[in-house]
Design a protein around this motif. Structure first.
Motif, short mmCIF file in Angstrom:
data_model
loop_
_atom_site.label_atom_id
_atom_site.label_comp_id
_atom_site.label_asym_id
_atom_site.label_seq_id
_atom_site.Cartn_x
_atom_site.Cartn_y
_atom_site.Cartn_z
N THR A 66 -0.77 5.92 -10.01
CA THR A 66 -0.95 5.59 -8.59
C THR A 66 -0.22 4.30 -8.25
OG1 THR A 66 -2.88 4.20 -8.90
CG2 THR A 66 -3.29 6.57 -8.67
N TYR A 67 -0.17 4.01 -6.97
CA TYR A 67 0.54 2.81 -6.49
C TYR A 67 -0.10 1.53 -7.00
CZ TYR A 67 -3.17 2.07 -3.02
OH TYR A 67 -4.37 1.83 -2.41
N ARG B 273 -8.15 3.07 5.42
CA ARG B 273 -7.60 3.86 4.32
C ARG B 273 -7.11 2.95 3.20
NH1 ARG B 273 -3.00 6.30 7.51
NH2 ARG B 273 -3.08 4.16 8.23
N GLY B 274 -6.40 1.90 3.59
CA GLY B 274 -5.90 0.97 2.59
C GLY B 274 -7.05 0.27 1.89
N GLY C 9 -8.37 2.31 -0.93
CA GLY C 9 -7.31 2.86 -1.78
C GLY C 9 -7.69 3.06 -3.24
N CYS D 253 0.83 -1.21 0.00
CA CYS D 253 0.00 0.00 0.00
C CYS D 253 0.86 1.26 0.00
CB CYS D 253 -0.89 -0.04 1.23
SG CYS D 253 -2.17 1.22 1.28
N GLU D 254 0.29 2.36 -0.47
CA GLU D 254 0.96 3.65 -0.41
C GLU D 254 -0.01 4.74 0.05
OE1 GLU D 254 4.29 3.88 -1.11
OE2 GLU D 254 4.62 6.05 -1.24
N ILE D 255 -1.10 4.32 0.65
CA ILE D 255 -2.04 5.34 1.13
C ILE D 255 -1.44 6.04 2.36
CG2 ILE D 255 -4.35 5.74 2.07
CD1 ILE D 255 -4.37 5.32 -0.92
N THR E 290 -5.66 11.89 1.14
CA THR E 290 -6.89 11.13 0.93
C THR E 290 -8.15 11.98 0.98
OG1 THR E 290 -6.97 10.66 3.28
CG2 THR E 290 -5.96 8.98 1.87
N ASN F 222 -10.35 11.52 -1.83
CA ASN F 222 -10.70 10.13 -2.12
C ASN F 222 -12.18 9.93 -1.78
OD1 ASN F 222 -11.22 7.31 -1.61
ND2 ASN F 222 -9.03 6.94 -1.47
N GLN G 260 -8.32 6.47 -4.83
CA GLN G 260 -7.27 7.28 -5.45
C GLN G 260 -7.11 6.90 -6.93
OE1 GLN G 260 -2.77 6.76 -5.03
NE2 GLN G 260 -3.14 8.36 -3.53
#
Lengths: 181, 728
Positions: free
Chosen positions: B470-471, B89-90, B93, B51-53, B615, B618, B96
């Motif tokens: 994005t990631y 959050r993840g 994701g 993850c990158e959030i 975020t 998001n 995003q």
């Protein structure tokens, strides 16, 4: 003797941080439309500054043993599925909202298609031996799901050994969400 | 019938029979049709990644449906940071990835308008301007500001180019004070992820750390296990945080006085002889000078500063001594609060040392990591590192360049002149205090290159905007941090980049070519690069693509023979290094400045569904928390005549007015403070969801104290009053 399966959820509120991961996981796993949720987090705070207490609760349908929603449903759409899971058959639902009025736990909503929806304990996952999505995602592992009649199961053990309570038991609905102290 | 309602009554009847016939724990509940979006839906495939959030970098499984759309993200079972579980959050994701406001194409500023251009043109322009800058002012006139996993490629590019100025707000605007304080004391930082063995601690103290709202997945997992086991918890926080709700002791301390409390606990341990004597004798230096310096700090004195009952201070101090090495004072993460933060966290470190928990189960574990080799490239061009040296002239232990200093230096035009900024994934207008000054600096630049996923406010000042994938759409460098078990995790693309966005590695590689730096890029495709690095550890990319994470066996991460990379080779209770630099070798308490009458101290923190400003646009996450609110104590709200939900504006001590924010009236905060979650109050129509929702705390941070030791800027030194009318 064979005992009927009785699916329940046992929830350790002491661990819950109210983060809402259960809400997102449910919404994705069940494609719940924007603006609706089948599970939600309640945060209850008591006291006045600086003597305070707090409880976080991941809430959902209580899958009552005596479900007023099922009794109230005129079409048979609301019904009790295997393992005591309360379900709604969208084909039979007319959107009359009798079940919503009957539910003391505010667990149901009407979708934009006019039918009622709610938590299914992720019956489709349970059928495959998986946990409900909310249980699987929870970073705190505060949600426990399983067959309360399986004496070797985790939830039976928790219910046997931990003090617990249920909500609005005076209504006689026999809810199947157990809140562990 | 929608697929959501997966069971028909007919199916139920037939299933009931099946249930009766089966004694299996899980009855054969078969849905009449697949549930749409479920990971069990036919055609659903999972890709392992991380993850990158936020910066925790949990392992994830990203689920794509038959149409190729990412519909779910779950925790990767085999990843040591997620253990199959994930934070909200993840989980959200993909908001995003599918953000309709993403930057879609490279853009060039043409006078007062933007022109969307091809990558060829955008990169050509960037390279040409960078070369021109180098020719005119030297490569060191180009500064680089970064955050995130992709930053490594950009930094590599810029070092090959000859740049020497690198900065990240995650230092002076976040964890810098903590890392410097731990380095001074133990010769090592507290790590990211932190090397705290929360799970096995028997007694914990959190100072402002609000785990549960701060959703570092593994920490929260361990925290919940500890709470479940009955670990006693002390939460020191002006706000009744979620963690405080689980604590045996909540100490609603007077803000800015944590050091007084820590000093009193230290003195108590020494006075009563309950500190970890074997550990201190064997591993620490400076006990006697520490003891002498602590003389004034009795619990009764601490009460006068903190407002905390001396009996409670004693009781907790004694419990700390009783638990010893399995007691843990959490080091925190964002520690830039008051401008004297290195000294406060030094006290945290010293107190931990007195407990002897370094390397101990339940304390700071002694982690493992997989050492991956680098891809061999020529040495970077030599540089003067002039700005690092200048920063250290102001703040002797600044081991990175504080970003606000880079800004001030750039604006002043001081030697060495900084004329260009390369900014990667860094929301500078929302994380560096004194926004007006930042804008003035941006205006003064000859070249501003901004690489980001979203059209953050900063992009509006750029000469060229490069849209990053994005990631979920890109490879990045491998992640192999120090942890309880050694592991390496892979980020890999789940879907093709949407629009005309590109990964950081690709941009770095392409710019490298255009800048004539091919020698530093002995690879054309990132897969070659990753494969080369993995080979050094005997691993293959194919294997990692399949498994997501490679975990190695290791002994338990504890040691009774810890080593300390300090000048003395020991834990420095008394810091000769600080003394030599003219700072207090043992932290000395100075009371924080008081709020003017009618003003509240402004405090900021985090919410579980957001990672700062990253975020707030998001839409998946925004459904649960679309805006921040202002926490006001119920008594204060009555005095100010505030009703719940009422929109107000804040005016700070310098007359700066915030945008409107709604009031949350609560018992959960001291009456002399107000609180809001950081990251909201976007001010750009290009981020349509976040724009105008909530308020940006950064607008109000105009009174800043800078940590004299390492240059961190304070946040909690601003005071606000509440304007009851929200209208302009």
């Amino acid at each position: 003797m064979f005992k009927k399966i009785r699916y329940v959820m046992a929830i350790e509120t002491a661990k819950c941080v109210g983060c809402g991961a259960c809400v997102f996981a449910c919404k994705q796993e069940n494609d719940v439309p924007v603006g609706f949720a089948r599970d939600w987090v309640e945060q209850e705070v008591h006291g006045t500054y600086p003597v305070l207490s707090m409880e976080n609760r991941s809430q959902r349908c209580q899958h009552c043993d005596r479900p007023p929603c099922v009794y109230a449903c005129p079409t048979g759409a609301s019904h009790v599925g295997p393992g005591g899971i309360t379900l709604v058959d969208g084909d039979l639902c007319t959107g009359c909202k009798a079940c919503i009025a009957a539910c003391p736990y505010d667990a149901r909503y009407v979708t934009s298609r006019g039918v009622v929806d709610k938590c299914t304990f992720c019956a489709h996952r349970v059928a495959q031996g998986m946990e409900p999505a909310c249980v699987a995602v929870c970073p705190t592992s505060c949600l426990h799901f399983g067959d309360a009649n399986d004496p070797n199961g985790e939830v039976a053990g928790l219910l046997a050994t931990r003090r617990h309570r249920r909500q609005k038991t005076h209504l006689g609905t026999e809810p199947q969400l157990y809140w562990l102290d | 019938m929608s697929a959501k309602h997966a069971f028909s009554r007919r199916t139920f009847l037939s299933l009931s029979a099946a249930v009766a016939a089966s004694a299996a724990a899980w009855p054969a509940l078969r849905p009449a049709r697949p549930v749409r979006g479920s990971i069990l839906e036919p055609g659903m495939t999972a890709t392992h990644s991380f993850c990158e959030i936020c910066f925790w970098k949990c392992g994830i499984d990203v689920w794509k449906n038959a149409e190729g759309r990412v519909v779910q993200i779950t925790g990767q079972a085999g990843h040591p940071l997620s253990n199959g579980r994930l934070c909200p959050r993840g989980t959200g994701g993909m908001g995003q990835l599918y953000d309709p406001d993403r930057i879609r194409q490279p853009m060039l500023r043409r006078g007062d308008t933007w022109q969307t251009v091809s990558w060829d043109e955008a990169l050509g322009f960037t390279a040409e301007r960078m070369q021109a800058l180098k020719a005119r002012h030297g490569a060191e006139s180009m500064a680089t500001i970064t955050h995130g996993t992709g930053a490594g490629f950009i930094r590599h590019l810029m070092q090959a180019y000859g740049a020497s100025t690198f900065s990240a707000p995650s230092y002076a605007q976040c964890r810098g004070p903590r890392d410097v304080a731990f380095e001074l004391t133990f010769g090592a930082g507290a790590g990211s992820p932190e090397i705290t063995d929360i799970e096995n601690a028997t007694f914990m103290v959190f100072l402002g750390t609000h785990l549960g709202e701060n959703m570092h997945n593994t920490q929260v997992q361990e925290f919940a296990r500890a709470v479940g086991r009955g670990t006693e918890l002390v939460v020191v926080d002006p706000r009744f945080s979620v963690a405080a709700g689980k604590a045996r002791y909540w100490l609603p301390i007077k803000p800015g006085t944590d050091l007084a409390l820590l000093l009193a606990w230290m003195r108590l341990l020494l006075d009563e002889g309950t500190y970890n004597k074997p550990f201190v004798e064997r591993h620490c230096v400076g006990l006697e000078p520490l003891r002498a310096a602590l003389t004034p700090y009795t619990p009764e004195w601490a009460y006068t500063q903190t407002g905390i009952d001396p009996a409670v201070i004693r009781e907790i101090g004694r419990k700390l001594g009783m638990h010893g090495p399995t007691a843990l004072i959490h080091p925190g993460r964002r520690t830039n609060w008051y401008g004297d933060d290195t000294q406060r966290v030094r006290a945290v470190a010293i107190l931990n040392a007195l407990l002897g928990n370094w390397g101990h189960r339940g304390g700071f574990f002694s982690g493992h990591r997989i050492n991956l080799g680098k891809v061999a490239t020529p040495p970077y061009p030599p540089t003067r590192k002039a700005l690092d040296a200048l920063a250290r002239r102001h703040w002797p232990l600044a081991d990175e360049i504080p970003t606000q200093f880079l800004r001030d230096h750039t604006l002043a035009g001081d030697d060495p002149a900084i004329k260009g900024w390369m900014v990667y994934g860094t929301d500078l207008l929302n994380n560096i205090p004194d926004k007006d000054k930042t804008i003035a600096t941006l205006k003064s630049l000859e070249l501003l290159v901004v690489i980001d996923v979203l059209p953050i406010e900063l992009t509006g000042w750029a000469d060229v905007v490069l849209p990053e994938a994005t990631y979920l759409e890109r490879y990045d460098d491998l992640h192999a941090p120090t942890w309880k078990v050694p592991y390496v995790a892979l980020r890999q693309p789940v879907v093709e980049p949407l629009y005309d966005s590109k990964p950081a590695w690709w941009m770095a590689r392409q710019l490298g070519r255009r800048l004539g730096l091919d020698a530093w890029f002995p690879w054309n495709d990132v897969e070659e690069y990753l494969q080369a690095r993995l080979r050094t550890a005997g691993l293959s990319l194919a294997e990692l693509r399949r498994d997501g994470t490679h975990v190695q066996q290791a002994p338990p991460p504890y040691t009774d023979a810890p080593r300390f990379n300090t000048p003395s080779g020991k834990v420095e209770l008394f810091s000769t290094r600080l003394k030599a630099l003219g700072f207090d070798p043992v932290p000395v308490f100075t009371p924080p400045s008081e709020a003017p009458p009618g003003f509240f101290r402004l405090l900021i923190g985090r919410a579980p569904v957001h990672s700062f400003g990253r975020t707030t646009n998001n839409r998946v996450l925004g459904e649960l928390m679309p805006e921040n609110v202002l926490w006001v104590n119920a008594i204060a709200a009555r005095e100010f005549g505030l009703a719940p939900g009422q929109a107000v504006r804040l005016v700070n001590q310098d007359g700066v007015r915030s945008r409107p924010i709604k009031v949350k009236v609560t018992e959960r905060i001291r009456p002399d403070c107000v609180y809001m979650v950081h990251g909201f109050g976007r001010d750009t129509e290009k981020m349509a969801f976040a724009n105008g929702r909530g308020t940006a705390d950064n607008d109000l941070l105009t009174r800043v104290h800078t940590d004299p030791i390492m240059g961190a800027t304070s946040t909690n030194t601003n005071f606000v009053t509440i304007e009851r009318k929200a209208s302009a």
